[in-house]
Write an enzyme that holds these catalytic residues in place. Structure first.
Site, PDB file in Angstrom:
ATOM      1  CG  LEU A  52       3.425  -4.656   7.841  1.00  0.00           C
ATOM      2  CD1 LEU A  52       2.421  -4.865   6.711  1.00  0.00           C
ATOM      3  CD2 LEU A  52       4.456  -3.617   7.438  1.00  0.00           C
ATOM      4  CG  ASP A  53       2.705   0.395  13.053  1.00  0.00           C
ATOM      5  OD1 ASP A  53       3.492  -0.259  13.744  1.00  0.00           O
ATOM      6  OD2 ASP A  53       2.884   1.583  12.737  1.00  0.00           O
ATOM      7  CE  LYS A  54      -6.465  -2.984  15.811  1.00  0.00           C
ATOM      8  NZ  LYS A  54      -7.134  -2.712  17.103  1.00  0.00           N
ATOM      9  CB  THR A  56       0.748  -0.496   8.435  1.00  0.00           C
ATOM     10  OG1 THR A  56       1.116   0.655   9.190  1.00  0.00           O
ATOM     11  CG2 THR A  56       1.474  -0.477   7.098  1.00  0.00           C
ATOM     12  NE  ARG A 103       1.967   5.443  12.949  1.00  0.00           N
ATOM     13  CZ  ARG A 103       1.345   4.791  13.925  1.00  0.00           C
ATOM     14  NH1 ARG A 103       1.584   3.498  14.124  1.00  0.00           N
ATOM     15  NH2 ARG A 103       0.478   5.419  14.697  1.00  0.00           N
TER      16      ARG A 103
END
Length: 434
Positions: free
Chosen positions: A226-228, A230, A334
């Protein structure tokens, strides 16, 4: 090509394992339409999944395993690492790549150390699986929100702002560092290889397997990311067999992943499917972009997302949106949200800027709440995105399991304010009209 088609109504889940019961009261108050589905849990304890399993999958090193085969008829190009991975069971693709780079693979009698080498029909491939590489990160005593754990895997609720694995600029404090300590694994130095991808399955294709042979060691057990910014659910494998089995499920897109987000504006139509390839933005290396029609030219890769508006907030200034992923591309939600004109609230990289959010919201909320709205938006330092549901087939039991975890307080707080303020604004408008 953009394809936004009307879909049958779908909800967050029918039967979820939701061990995060302590957070459900907060969740229910801010997400009533979603929480009643989350509460429809099977009620099975998160510690009993494998307790009655009569058979265990043994942990196998696989070092020294040999493959001597001729490539059958293949259509198009197929990478060497992909072909070998399809021929050996229970060995991760990253370990196959390590074997190739270490010179343990030959094609037609010639050593090949390039993982992206294309094989063709009739090629004679000889491969010896390498030893497991040492873990390349330091264990750290980091508190983890573990939703489920057994001897084969664990499911973690990752907080926003935590990086999944060490990388340049983030050598410590990552999820991997915490997992190494939690699982009592050895302490060694980590690889400093640069890695661009941020939110994809590590088994999917070459973009996620293009770094050095030690890359897999930097991410012990990490099957997806997951993105930082998220928050939400991640599954982590404790052994290579489980890792390989889970990676295959991600590759086949059979993993169930559901996200909730706040958007700037409201998607139109209110539900649909976005089928637009995603590739690296030519103007910004850290950003991805939805690029229609570029798939055939190799500039982007197939990406498909389904979305549904759960609730319109602040008179149309924002919306609570559910996302279901058919693919797992970097920054997929996104980039797709930006493409349809409703970037995620707080996503400065993809257009969901604070100024844009305020311009949409200030006129749509009651005057008494405008100051608080400005304060919350100014404090928002991440995209409003949470991985709320994760479902997969357990590699040990074969049972289909699903987990859910409520969004964190920062997301719940802003949803509550936008909902309440929008209603107050509506009441004032109605009163004035009288």
């Amino acid at each position: 090509m953009l394809s936004i088609s009307q879909l049958p109504s779908f909800s967050l889940n029918k039967s979820l394992r939701s061990p995060c019961s302590s957070s459900l009261s907060l969740f229910s108050s801010f997400f009533p339409r979603v929480s009643r589905l989350v509460r429809a849990s099977s009620g099975i304890s998160n510690l009993t999944l494998c307790s009655s399993t009569p058979e265990r999958i043994p942990r196998v090193n696989n070092a020294g395993l040999k493959l001597d085969e001729t490539v059958d008829a293949v259509k198009g190009k197929i990478r060497l690492d992909s072909w070998i991975s399809s021929r050996v069971n229970g060995v991760s693709r990253a370990r196959v790549q390590s074997s190739i780079r270490l010179g343990l693979v030959s094609v037609n009698g010639q050593i090949v150390d390039k993982v992206s080498h294309n094989v063709k029909s009739g090629d004679e491939v000889n491969c010896t699986i390498s030893e497991l590489q040492p873990l390349k990160a330091e264990p750290e005593d980091i508190q983890l929100d573990i939703v489920y754990e057994d001897e084969h895997l664990l499911v973690v609720n990752k907080p926003a702002h935590m990086v999944v694995h060490p990388a340049p600029g983030n050598p410590t404090g990552t999820l991997v560092n915490g997992i190494l300590h939690h699982c009592a694994l050895p302490s060694v130095a980590y690889s400093n290889q640069e890695d661009d991808s941020d939110e994809e399955t590590l088994s999917d294709d070459e973009e996620m397997t293009s770094s050095s042979s030690l890359a897999a060691s930097v991410r012990p057990g990490i099957v997806h990311r997951l993105d930082k910014g998220t928050s939400g659910l991640l599954v982590v494998a404790k052994d290579e067999y489980s890792h390989a089995q889970l990676a295959e499920q991600f590759k086949l897109h059979t993993i169930e992943r559901v996200y909730v987000s706040l958007t700037t504006g409201v998607p139109s139509p209110s539900q649909g499917r976005i089928d637009v390839p995603i590739g690296r933005d030519s103007n910004n290396r850290i950003r991805m972009a939805a690029i229609p029609g570029s798939l055939c030219r190799g500039k982007a890769r197939h990406a498909a997302s389904r979305y549904k508006v759960i609730e319109t907030l602040a008179g149309g200034g924002s919306a609570l949106v559910e996302w279901r992923l058919e693919t797992g591309r970097t920054h997929q939600i996104r980039a797709h949200a930006k493409y349809i004109g409703v970037p995620l609230l707080g996503d400065e990289v993809y257009g969901g800027t604070k100024s844009m959010a305020l311009s949409l919201l200030q006129k749509r909320v009651s005057r008494s709440d405008q100051e608080q709205i400005i304060e919350l938006i100014s404090r928002m330092d991440r995209p409003c995105l949470h991985a709320i549901v994760l479902g997969f087939k357990h590699p040990c039991t074969g049972e289909t399991v699903k987990f859910s975890c409520p969004p964190p307080s920062d997301l719940a707080e802003i949803v509550g304010l936008l909902r309440r303020s929008g209603r107050e604004k509506e009441k004032v408008t109605q009163f004035t009209a009288l």
